[in-house]
Design a protein around this motif. Structure first.
Motif, PDB file in Angstrom:
ATOM      1  N   ARG A 269      32.376  36.940  49.124  1.00 17.72           N
ATOM      2  CA  ARG A 269      32.577  37.090  47.686  1.00 17.72           C
ATOM      3  C   ARG A 269      31.358  36.594  46.912  1.00 17.72           C
ATOM      4  O   ARG A 269      30.693  35.648  47.308  1.00 17.72           O
TER       5      ARG A 269
ATOM      6  N   ARG B 243      30.041  40.403  42.259  1.00 25.19           N
ATOM      7  CA  ARG B 243      30.125  41.517  43.206  1.00 25.19           C
ATOM      8  C   ARG B 243      30.283  40.973  44.617  1.00 25.19           C
ATOM      9  O   ARG B 243      29.659  39.982  44.986  1.00 25.19           O
ATOM     10  N   ASN B 244      31.122  41.636  45.402  1.00 23.13           N
ATOM     11  CA  ASN B 244      31.380  41.209  46.771  1.00 23.13           C
ATOM     12  C   ASN B 244      30.488  41.947  47.764  1.00 23.13           C
ATOM     13  O   ASN B 244      29.954  43.019  47.463  1.00 23.13           O
TER      14      ASN B 244
ATOM     15  N   ASP C 261      29.971  45.997  48.551  1.00 24.24           N
ATOM     16  CA  ASP C 261      30.772  46.832  47.662  1.00 24.24           C
ATOM     17  C   ASP C 261      29.910  47.945  47.070  1.00 24.24           C
ATOM     18  O   ASP C 261      28.685  47.809  46.942  1.00 24.24           O
TER      19      ASP C 261
ATOM     20  N   SER D  17      32.974  43.803  41.317  1.00 23.65           N
ATOM     21  CA  SER D  17      34.024  43.936  42.326  1.00 23.65           C
ATOM     22  C   SER D  17      35.336  43.329  41.859  1.00 23.65           C
ATOM     23  O   SER D  17      35.360  42.354  41.110  1.00 23.65           O
ATOM     24  N   LYS D  18      36.429  43.891  42.355  1.00 17.12           N
ATOM     25  CA  LYS D  18      37.728  43.260  42.189  1.00 17.12           C
ATOM     26  C   LYS D  18      37.826  42.080  43.156  1.00 17.12           C
ATOM     27  O   LYS D  18      37.330  42.146  44.274  1.00 17.12           O
ATOM     28  N   GLY D  19      38.481  41.030  42.721  1.00 15.16           N
ATOM     29  CA  GLY D  19      38.657  39.883  43.599  1.00 15.16           C
ATOM     30  C   GLY D  19      37.396  39.081  43.832  1.00 15.16           C
ATOM     31  O   GLY D  19      37.271  38.385  44.848  1.00 15.16           O
ATOM     32  N   ASN D  20      36.448  39.144  42.888  1.00 15.89           N
ATOM     33  CA  ASN D  20      35.242  38.324  43.032  1.00 15.89           C
ATOM     34  C   ASN D  20      35.581  36.867  42.721  1.00 15.89           C
ATOM     35  O   ASN D  20      36.690  36.530  42.333  1.00 15.89           O
TER      36      ASN D  20
ATOM     37  N   GLN E 146      37.054  35.795  39.357  1.00 14.98           N
ATOM     38  CA  GLN E 146      38.490  36.023  39.217  1.00 14.98           C
ATOM     39  C   GLN E 146      39.287  35.017  40.038  1.00 14.98           C
ATOM     40  O   GLN E 146      40.259  34.427  39.559  1.00 14.98           O
ATOM     41  N   ARG E 147      38.897  34.814  41.273  1.00 11.31           N
ATOM     42  CA  ARG E 147      39.639  33.928  42.173  1.00 11.31           C
ATOM     43  C   ARG E 147      39.598  32.474  41.705  1.00 11.31           C
ATOM     44  O   ARG E 147      40.515  31.708  41.998  1.00 11.31           O
TER      45      ARG E 147
ATOM     46  N   GLN F  68      42.704  30.976  40.169  1.00 10.76           N
ATOM     47  CA  GLN F  68      43.966  31.135  40.877  1.00 10.76           C
ATOM     48  C   GLN F  68      44.366  29.870  41.635  1.00 10.76           C
ATOM     49  O   GLN F  68      43.516  29.162  42.186  1.00 10.76           O
TER      50      GLN F  68
ATOM     51  N   THR G 177      48.489  35.470  42.901  1.00 13.45           N
ATOM     52  CA  THR G 177      47.520  35.441  41.800  1.00 13.45           C
ATOM     53  C   THR G 177      47.979  34.546  40.660  1.00 13.45           C
ATOM     54  O   THR G 177      47.458  34.625  39.550  1.00 13.45           O
TER      55      THR G 177
END
Length: 399
Positions: free
Chosen positions: A236, A240-241, A244, A249-252, A255-256, A259, A266
């Motif tokens: 991650r 950007r992961n 990708d 990116s989703k879930g970079n 974002q994490r 959580q 999430t």
């Protein structure tokens, strides 16, 4: 809360003894069959086998007030359980008696380091949603001991559920004070300890060779006698992961970072579990990995937002932004531009690992990640800056 129970079945470690382990064998009859069980002064094995034990004992819920959890965890007070998946999350508790076990489950597969009285004993593998009893250590001297159980693999592969602690009859749990220093690390596979127990760069990733305790973050925290929390996930980036095909990116990690769980939920984290004295960020390698890369503005903008987020939650805590040792020229340039952009915040510091200190033949493990030898070198290059920023005295190297 203490509950009485009778141990009619427990889980007993057997297998290959590690260095320093002493054991002898005894035949015991199980369900009409004779099996050889190895008994030891302290259990130093990595596999488990159920046996019968005719004795009484006491069980304490995972939420017992004497148990400290360091990191992001979900407590279910009604069920008495504690659940977590972030790599490096650990618990610490003292106990009286000659042994300690626990009841534990995992939604996937997780490996944990077991420490007794500050000494590493062994790694255990936990797998399966059905709670199982595991004997962590046995044949200890009578009196007070301390247990630390550390999840040393990533949330991508498993989410651990601690149900209870098992002690012999009369045993008690006792609290262990939290350390005066606390460091939060935000990172990727280098922080997770990917491949730290591998000694060949061409080895593939295997969960059993990932061990965050042998990565620079835990090494550095251990050097300064600090508690720590790892908010890290392999592959991650801050925006950007790895590999990708899109720039964002989703879930970079941006974002994490907000959580409670890395992978298994999430739900938002409330930032109440701890307030660190120092935050170390080591992100960027995956942002600028192959296929496509974010623009400088995208990467720097995401980094500035993360720093602002830390300020909202932690106030004027010192932040160290680390240039990854495997940096690309583009990443190095972006981090220099970031330094200029946040120059007015005098509590944001920048660090670079010493160049050319990682030797491929000795210091690289699985998938060309630093192994334990390489990680020690990385930690040693950050220690002087942490000392200067925090005013923490340098000590004799203890690893």
């Amino acid at each position: 809360m203490k509950q009485d129970f009778s141990l009619s079945r427990t889980v007993f470690p057997v297998g290959k003894a590690l260095k320093g382990g002493r054991f002898f064998s005894r035949s015991i009859r199980f369900a009409g069959r004779w099996r050889v069980v190895q008994l030891g002064v302290i259990l130093l094995w990595t596999s488990v086998l159920p046996i019968s034990a005719v004795r009484t004992g006491s069980q304490f819920k995972a939420t017992d007030a004497q148990v400290s959890y360091i990191g992001r965890v979900e407590r279910d007070e009604r069920a008495g359980t504690v659940r977590y998946d972030w790599v490096g999350t650990y618990l610490r508790v003292a106990f009286t008696g000659t042994q300690i076990g626990m009841t534990i489950a995992d939604e996937g597969e997780s490996w944990h380091n077991v420490f007794i009285d500050g000494k590493w004993i062994r790694k255990i593998r936990v797998s399966g949603k059905t709670p199982q009893r595991i004997l962590l250590a046995s044949h200890l001297e009578r009196g007070r001991h301390e247990l630390q159980l550390q999840k040393c693999t990533e949330g991508e592969y498993g989410c651990t559920l601690v149900v209870a602690f098992d002690l012999p009859d009369g045993g008690q749990l006792l609290s262990v004070p939290r350390r005066e220093r606390m460091i939060e690390f935000i990172g990727d596979s280098y922080t997770c300890g990917y491949g730290t127990e591998s000694n060949r760069a061409t080895d593939p990733f295997r969960l059993e060779t990932e061990n965050c305790d042998k990565a620079y973050a835990c090494i550095l925290a251990r050097y300064f006698g600090a508690d720590y929390s790892l908010v890290a996930h392999s592959g991650r980036g801050i925006i950007r992961n790895y590999g990708d095909t899109v720039q964002v990116s989703k879930g970079n990690m941006s974002q994490r970072y907000g959580q409670l769980f890395d992978e298994h939920n999430t739900v938002a984290y409330d930032f109440k579990a701890y307030r660190p004295d120092l935050v170390v960020i080591n992100l960027g390698t995956n942002d600028f990995s192959r296929v496509v890369t974010p623009t400088a503005d995208q990467y720097i903008g995401a980094y500035v937002k993360l720093i602002a987020r830390l300020r909202r939650h932690y106030g004027e805590v010192p932040i160290i932004c680390v240039t990854p040792h495997s940096r690309s020229p583009h990443l190095a340039t972006c981090l220099r531009l970031l330094q200029l952009q946040v120059d007015t915040d005098k509590k944001v510091h920048f660090a670079e690992f010493m160049p050319a200190i990682i030797t491929p033949d000795k210091d690289l493990g699985a998938s060309y990640h630093p192994n334990y030898s390489g990680q020690k070198k990385l930690a040693m290059t950050l220690i002087p800056l942490v000392s200067a920023v925090m005013g923490w005295d340098l000590e004799t190297w203890k690893e």
